[in-house]
Write a protein that holds these residues in place. Structure first.
Motif, PDB file in Angstrom:
ATOM      1  N   UNK A 111     -13.450   9.691 -11.907  1.00 37.42           N
ATOM      2  CA  UNK A 111     -12.774   9.304 -13.135  1.00 37.42           C
ATOM      3  C   UNK A 111     -11.824   8.147 -12.939  1.00 37.42           C
ATOM      4  N   UNK A 112     -11.630   7.741 -11.672  1.00 37.62           N
ATOM      5  CA  UNK A 112     -10.739   6.629 -11.346  1.00 37.62           C
ATOM      6  C   UNK A 112     -11.355   5.776 -10.244  1.00 37.62           C
ATOM      7  N   UNK A 113     -10.942   4.503 -10.210  1.00 34.00           N
ATOM      8  CA  UNK A 113     -11.301   3.642  -9.092  1.00 34.00           C
ATOM      9  C   UNK A 113     -10.613   4.136  -7.828  1.00 34.00           C
ATOM     10  N   UNK A 114     -11.265   3.911  -6.701  1.00 37.34           N
ATOM     11  CA  UNK A 114     -10.657   4.195  -5.400  1.00 37.34           C
ATOM     12  C   UNK A 114     -10.656   2.897  -4.599  1.00 37.34           C
ATOM     13  N   UNK A 115      -9.726   2.011  -4.944  1.00 38.41           N
ATOM     14  CA  UNK A 115      -9.671   0.688  -4.329  1.00 38.41           C
ATOM     15  C   UNK A 115      -8.302   0.321  -3.793  1.00 38.41           C
ATOM     16  N   UNK A 116      -7.363   1.291  -3.775  1.00 38.45           N
ATOM     17  CA  UNK A 116      -6.023   1.019  -3.253  1.00 38.45           C
ATOM     18  C   UNK A 116      -6.082   0.882  -1.732  1.00 38.45           C
ATOM     19  N   UNK A 117      -5.152   0.140  -1.141  1.00 39.42           N
ATOM     20  CA  UNK A 117      -5.171  -0.034   0.320  1.00 39.42           C
ATOM     21  C   UNK A 117      -4.792   1.223   1.099  1.00 39.42           C
ATOM     22  N   UNK A 118      -4.177   2.183   0.435  1.00 37.68           N
ATOM     23  CA  UNK A 118      -3.683   3.380   1.126  1.00 37.68           C
ATOM     24  C   UNK A 118      -4.327   4.647   0.549  1.00 37.68           C
ATOM     25  N   UNK A 119      -5.661   4.681   0.532  1.00 38.00           N
ATOM     26  CA  UNK A 119      -6.383   5.829  -0.020  1.00 38.00           C
ATOM     27  C   UNK A 119      -6.113   7.051   0.854  1.00 38.00           C
TER      28      UNK A 119
END
Length: 263
Positions: A111-119
């Motif tokens: 339901x959300x993007x997973x593109x943050x640098x600190x996943x």
């Protein structure tokens, strides 16, 4: 793109187009260069999308410690799911398969993007919109499943087809690590497992994928389906087989091979 990447991609593509398994590609890209293997995969996925195929999600493979030991690796791999790999009919299109095997797993819808640098674990948990019981029909373009880690990565992680159950489940209602799975072929049990058999927790598998995909510049996006990896051993399937898997809390999913193989 190097000539070896192009040659490996063409070998796998021709095997698929001509419906004839090919030799492994490790003679071209080696057995240790995973980035080269992902480059081969990306080349054929890019060709498919240019031809009009729609990216639907990703699949995670080699999540079982036993299979990792067999291949001499310490990490999973992933491939790309295209829209025409999702089968909604009761019967599998056997004419599209070469050497099919089947496994049961949990499918997440993001339901959300997973593109943050600190996943991290919290971010992947929040990204899961819902989940389904799934069957993945894995298939190898490589003759006799004679694969190393680079062969299967190059071959789009041995992607074939997949089927999702009809029951939608929210993460707040079922913990993926705690589920139990039983898969039958023609009523006989061929595979058992639990959520913990998938990298300890299918959410850990999703975390690994999110980080790896971001590292390769292919971050996971909202709406993607993620097949998180087998919960138990895979099994070969043949003409006339009826397959059903039950995953506690997620319901059942089933499919069948036609009695007569299509030519």
């Amino acid at each position: 793109m190097s000539s070896t990447i192009a040659a490996a991609a063409k070998r796998l593509r021709v095997a698929s187009e001509q419906h004839m398994p090919c030799a492994p590609v490790r003679d071209l890209i080696g057995t240790d260069d995973l980035n080269a293997a992902y480059d081969v995969q990306s080349e054929n996925v890019a060709r498919a999308t240019r031809a009009g195929h729609v990216l639907l999600g990703r699949k995670i493979g080699i999540t079982s410690p036993a299979v990792q030991r067999q291949l001499g690796v310490d990490q999973p791999d992933f491939g790309t799911l295209l829209q025409d790999m999702l089968i909604t009919e009761d019967e599998l299109p056997s004419h599209r398969l070469l050497q099919p095997r089947i496994e049961a797993e949990i499918a997440f819808v993001l339901g959300r993007d997973l593109d943050a640098p600190d996943i991290d674990e919290e971010s992947v948990r929040k990204a899961v919109a819902c989940m389904y019981a799934g069957l993945e029909i894995v298939d190898s373009r490589i003759r006799g499943w004679d694969i190393t880690i680079t062969d299967t990565i190059a071959d789009n992680a041995s992607c074939g087809l997949f089927v999702l159950g009809s029951r939608t489940t929210r993460l707040k209602d079922v913990e993926p690590a705690g589920v139990a799975m039983t898969m039958t072929v023609n009523g006989a049990i061929v595979s058992r497992g639990t959520g913990a058999d998938c990298l300890g927790d299918p959410l850990y598998a999703l975390l690994w994928l999110a980080r790896k995909a971001a590292e390769l510049g292919q971050p996971l996006r909202a709406g993607e389906i993620v097949l998180t990896g087998a919960l138990g051993p895979m099994a070969p399937i043949h003409a006339g087989d009826v397959i059903e898997a039950g995953i506690s809390g997620l319901g059942t999913v089933s499919t069948r091979m036609p009695l007569k193989e299509a030519s």
